[in-house]
Design a protein around this motif. Structure first.
Motif, PDB file in Angstrom:
ATOM      1  N   PRO A  96      -2.662   5.414  -2.588  1.00  0.00           N
ATOM      2  CA  PRO A  96      -1.544   4.925  -3.409  1.00  0.00           C
ATOM      3  C   PRO A  96      -1.162   5.899  -4.524  1.00  0.00           C
ATOM      4  N   GLU A  97      -2.162   6.567  -5.114  1.00  0.00           N
ATOM      5  CA  GLU A  97      -1.849   7.516  -6.186  1.00  0.00           C
ATOM      6  C   GLU A  97      -0.953   8.630  -5.674  1.00  0.00           C
ATOM      7  N   LYS A 115       2.626   7.343  -4.955  1.00  0.00           N
ATOM      8  CA  LYS A 115       3.434   7.011  -6.138  1.00  0.00           C
ATOM      9  C   LYS A 115       4.333   8.166  -6.561  1.00  0.00           C
ATOM     10  N   TYR A 169       2.212  -0.374  -5.211  1.00  0.00           N
ATOM     11  CA  TYR A 169       2.998   0.854  -5.166  1.00  0.00           C
ATOM     12  C   TYR A 169       4.172   0.596  -4.240  1.00  0.00           C
ATOM     13  N   ASP A 170       5.266   1.325  -4.454  1.00  0.00           N
ATOM     14  CA  ASP A 170       6.526   1.026  -3.771  1.00  0.00           C
ATOM     15  C   ASP A 170       6.436   1.128  -2.261  1.00  0.00           C
ATOM     16  N   GLN A 223       7.805   8.837  -1.858  1.00  0.00           N
ATOM     17  CA  GLN A 223       8.292   7.463  -1.767  1.00  0.00           C
ATOM     18  C   GLN A 223       9.516   7.348  -0.875  1.00  0.00           C
TER      19      GLN A 223
END
Length: 410
Positions: free
Chosen positions: A211-212, A215, A263-264, A220
């Protein structure tokens, strides 16, 4: 030697994949798990079927199975809501470890008595077939209308995602004992805890890092997010195995952590991984179906029926009731349902290729018995899970009305 052009090979592969999906859809409409359709199509395309394709590469099958299981477990972890399964962590882990061991020992005793196996061969068979199958359980629970927010389904789902490492460890131990009869079981205890700890630690790290990375704005809005998610699953498994950990546990934990962070890209990654998991199931079951000649199953019908009976009505219930005895919030109805919902699927069949590759005496018989047991278990237990849940009063909800999926889960 017959050579086939690349164009024809790709056409055949595409046709097989599409036909397999359709076969899974049809079997689902008759109330049977989709894996029956996948396996059936593979057997029809194989040497005993009209397709006449001769395929007996156990090493390749093992590789395909391992690769597919990585994405199935990673996707299963991403789809598991931690808030739902958290109350069931302790009973699930007890069942995923001690429960698998108890089932394996009961099956080993049955194999010694019914098949005239020695104890090492019996323990190998028991270890191969002891764990429930994550792919089968994830698919069945999500397709039957069972309330996934309930504690019992959460327990079953978490157990199925975490018990493969124990089974894999025991299969390795059984192969070691067969090759080196004088090996000490106590010497394997530190190795077991080391594998589990490393697998969990690497899975946590990969699940946090994914996820990091996603982001970052560039990832994305690009298709590279999908590539990164594939890399995360493969790196989690591969890194754990290289350093002596359990790769399957790392893949599941990585998916669990990544699927429960905000996260998106999480939703689209989860959908993409779900598609990969379905592709993995189709490819894995099709390959396993090609590998098995139905004529070879005729010789194992009697022992297969015996082992299936012991597994479904003795080994699994005994392991569940013993392991869940300390957890008084789970009554006898819950334990009975957990016993019945211990579905077997591709994992035992993939594990059954390990003795074949290792050249263990009796490996061919073990493989065919495992395949027979998986088929029979799927046909009997899969369609009856919702009925059993209703009869036992386990939470069942009506599925939401929506457009039919391309491949109804098994």
């Amino acid at each position: 030697m017959i050579t086939v052009s690349l164009d024809i090979a790709l056409l055949v592969i595409g046709t097989l994949l599409l036909t397999t999906v359709i076969a899974g859809t049809l079997t689902s409409r008759f109330g049977l798990p989709a894996l029956i359709g996948f396996l059936g199509l593979g057997m029809l395309a194989g040497v005993d079927g009209p397709g006449g394709m001769r395929f007996d590469d156990y090493v390749l099958t093992q590789g395909v199975g391992v690769a597919c299981l990585i994405f199935i477990l990673f996707s299963g972890g991403m789809d598991t809501r931690w808030t739902s399964v958290r109350p069931m962590v302790r009973p699930a882990l007890v069942l995923a470890t001690f429960g698998v061991a108890i089932s394996a020992l009961v099956i080993a005793l049955a194999a010694v008595l019914l098949l005239d196996f020695n104890w090492f061969q019996g323990f190998l068979l028991g270890s191969v077939i002891a764990s429930t199958d994550a792919a089968a359980v994830f698919a069945i629970l999500r397709s039957t209308g069972i309330d996934m927010s309930g504690q019992v389904p959460a327990l079953i789902e978490l157990e199925s995602g975490t018990n493969d490492p124990m089974a894999i460890f025991m299969v390795g131990a059984a192969l070691l004992f067969i090759a080196q009869p004088g090996a000490s079981p106590l010497a394997l205890v530190p190795d077991f805890f080391g594998q589990m700890a490393l697998g969990t630690g690497i899975g946590l790290a990969i699940g946090w890092l994914l996820p990091e990375l996603l982001k970052r704005r560039f990832y994305q809005s690009s298709g590279l997010a999908f590539v990164i998610s594939i890399a995360a699953a493969l790196i989690g498994y591969g890194l754990a195995e290289v350093v002596g950990g359990n790769g399957f546990l790392a893949a599941y934990v990585a998916g669990l952590v990544a699927g429960n962070r905000a996260y998106d890209a999480r939703r689209i990654i989860s959908t993409f991984q779900d598609g990969l998991a379905w592709l993995g199931q189709v490819v894995m079951f099709l390959t396993l179906g090609l590998l098995v000649a139905p004529s070879n199953l005729l010789d194992v019908i009697a022992p297969g029926l015996g082992i299936t009976f012991v597994l479904m009505f003795v080994a699994r219930p005994l392991s569940v009731f013993i392991c869940l005895a300390p957890f008084r919030r789970l009554d006898w109805r819950a334990k009975l349902f957990v016993s019945w919902a211990g579905l077997r699927g591709a994992v035992p069949i993939v594990l059954a290729t390990f003795p074949m590759v290792a050249g263990v005496p009796g490996a061919f018989t073990i493989f065919n018995i495992v395949f027979f047991v998986v088929l029979l278990s799927s046909v009997i237990q899969g369609p009856s899970i919702k009925w059993v849940a209703t009869r036992l009063g386990i939470g069942v909800k009506e599925p939401a009305h929506k457009a039919p999926a391309a491949v109804p889960p098994g």
